[in-house]
Design a protein around this motif. Structure first.
Motif, short mmCIF file in Angstrom:
data_model
loop_
_atom_site.label_atom_id
_atom_site.label_comp_id
_atom_site.label_asym_id
_atom_site.label_seq_id
_atom_site.Cartn_x
_atom_site.Cartn_y
_atom_site.Cartn_z
N HIS A 121 25.45 63.03 60.28
CA HIS A 121 26.17 64.25 60.60
C HIS A 121 27.29 63.96 61.59
N HIS A 123 30.05 66.36 64.58
CA HIS A 123 30.36 67.66 65.19
C HIS A 123 31.61 67.56 66.03
N GLU A 127 28.82 63.76 72.08
CA GLU A 127 27.36 63.77 72.27
C GLU A 127 26.96 62.64 73.20
N HIS A 166 27.33 59.99 62.79
CA HIS A 166 26.26 59.19 63.38
C HIS A 166 24.89 59.63 62.87
N PHE A 182 26.02 67.99 75.27
CA PHE A 182 27.29 68.18 74.57
C PHE A 182 28.30 68.79 75.54
MN MN Z 1 24.90 64.57 66.84
#
Ligand code: MN
Ligand code: MN
Length: 408
Positions: A121, A123, A127, A166, A182
């Motif tokens: 995934h 985003h 992270e 990742h 995050f």
């Molecule tokens: Mn992640």
């Protein structure tokens, strides 16, 4: 109050609650606590009480007399967060939904069983991660197709820049548990871009053209996304490294607890990891603080943003002072998240009988704090003395070097 609830309240107050309050009053107060006696008859609670919760919140139940005014809530416990249970493990998150003041950062606590995988995934947020227990395999690929793979264990970090794809997978013997942070308080672990979500919503004819495979090759795609699922245990790391492809030039992992403490003293120690130690970590800086019983993380503030905290072990309390005399004290224990709004002065005191360990995390490329002790020590002494009116000679004894932890 109607007759029924009045009778209930009086009955309860006359019974176990009074006895419990008396028992609490006789117990030793935490070192240095200026709280009023819990048995003060003016402050008795007649109505329903959650004894377990109150016992964990002595500084909310009977605030120190130095507290004043209001501050936003600065604590949320993972124990009060919804746990999403999946076949390969579980996850729970503390975002602005749970802790509204935490606008700069959000945190996710995740467990992956042995073989359990957080599916491929990406985003929009960066992270940052701290491994709490066990072992995990992490992988990523950058925009030039360069690979990253590492096996991490307790005390290690990783950092995946925004948009970089990742994965995380639990290894033998018992998988892993970790904390993710995050750099956006509104982040939700439920709204990431997942590989299986993507291919599910692309026509088979387009998938076939894209991958150069017949449409029939995609008959077994999962009907629902996998998210956290049981996957085969990975091979030895060396066997999974792609041949003839370059590795990312700046690694996405770091061994935080292998670092020597930046500061240590009789009260505990502090490790600091920012982009000067871990170059990939461009938007998150962190400190790992260990305090002995009674030890104090000294009065300080941070000139570069909010502080997001995660309590790893023990019990403590934090006093926070904002402008206009708003001052509040919150109690923390292992598994809790704390928050300090930008630039507010604060201290953290170990109120338990064992070590207190916690992470201070900042949305910044560098760690920075201003020590009240150091400020007072290096400012013209007559001026400081005109403010604090300390006994003769006291100011001259303040350390000019920063001492972030103080003994009991
Ligand atoms: Mn992640
Ligand atoms: Mn701090």
């Amino acid at each position: 109050m109607d007759a029924f609830s009045r009778r209930g309240a009086i009955g309860a107050a006359a019974g176990g609650l009074l006895a419990a309050q008396a028992a609490r009053a006789q117990g030793p107060a935490p070192a240095g606590t200026p709280n009023a006696p819990a048995s003060d008859p003016r402050h008795r609670i007649l109505g329903p009480q959650n004894e377990a919760r109150q016992g964990q919140n002595p500084d909310l139940l009977t605030p120190p007399s130095t507290d004043h005014g209001t501050l936003p809530n600065l604590r949320f416990a993972y124990s009060d967060a919804h746990r999403r249970l999946e076949s390969g493990g579980w996850t729970r998150e503390i975002t602005t939904r749970e802790l509204p003041i935490s606008t700069s950062m959000a945190g996710v606590n995740m467990r992956l069983n042995a073989g359990g995988a957080r599916e491929l995934h990406w985003h929009k947020e960066a992270e940052w991660a701290f491994m709490i227990a066990g072992k995990a395999r992490i992988t990523a690929v950058d925009e030039r197709g360069r690979w990253f793979i590492d096996d991490v264990s307790a005390g290690d970090l990783w950092y995946f820049p925004p948009g970089i794809p990742h994965s995380i997978q639990g290894l033998q013997d018992d998988g892993c548990e970790f904390l993710l942070v995050f750099d956006n308080g509104a982040f939700s672990e439920d709204s990431t871009f997942m590989l299986t979500d993507w291919v599910k919503h692309v026509p088979r004819s387009v998938l076939a053209k894209n991958f150069g495979l017949p449409e029939s090759a995609f008959e077994n795609l999962p009907k629902e996304h996998l998210y956290i699922f049981d996957a085969p245990m990975p091979a030895a790391m060396q066997a999974e490294i792609p041949r003839s492809v370059e590795k990312v030039p700046v690694g996405f992992s770091h061994r935080m607890t292998a670092q020597e403490p930046a500061a240590s003293g009789r009260g505990g120690n502090v490790r600091i990891t920012d982009s000067s130690h871990f170059p990939a970590s461009k938007t998150i800086a962190a400190a790992l603080v260990e305090l002995e019983p009674g030890g104090l993380r000294e009065l300080h503030w941070h000139p570069n943003g909010d502080e997001w905290q995660y309590y790893l072990e023990g019990e403590g309390r934090m006093g926070v002072v904002g402008p206009e005399e708003h001052a509040r004290t919150f109690d923390y224990r292992a598994g809790d998240v704390g928050y300090v709004p930008y630039a507010m002065g604060h201290y953290i005191e170990n109120t338990g009988s064992g070590p207190l360990r916690f992470l201070e995390i900042f949305k910044s490329d560098h760690y920075a704090d201003i020590s009240l002790n150091q400020w007072a020590a290096v400012t013209p002494q007559a001026l400081v003395q005109a403010h604090l009116r300390l006994p003769d000679g006291a100011l001259a004894r303040l350390p000019r070097d920063k001492e972030p932890v103080k003994p009991a």
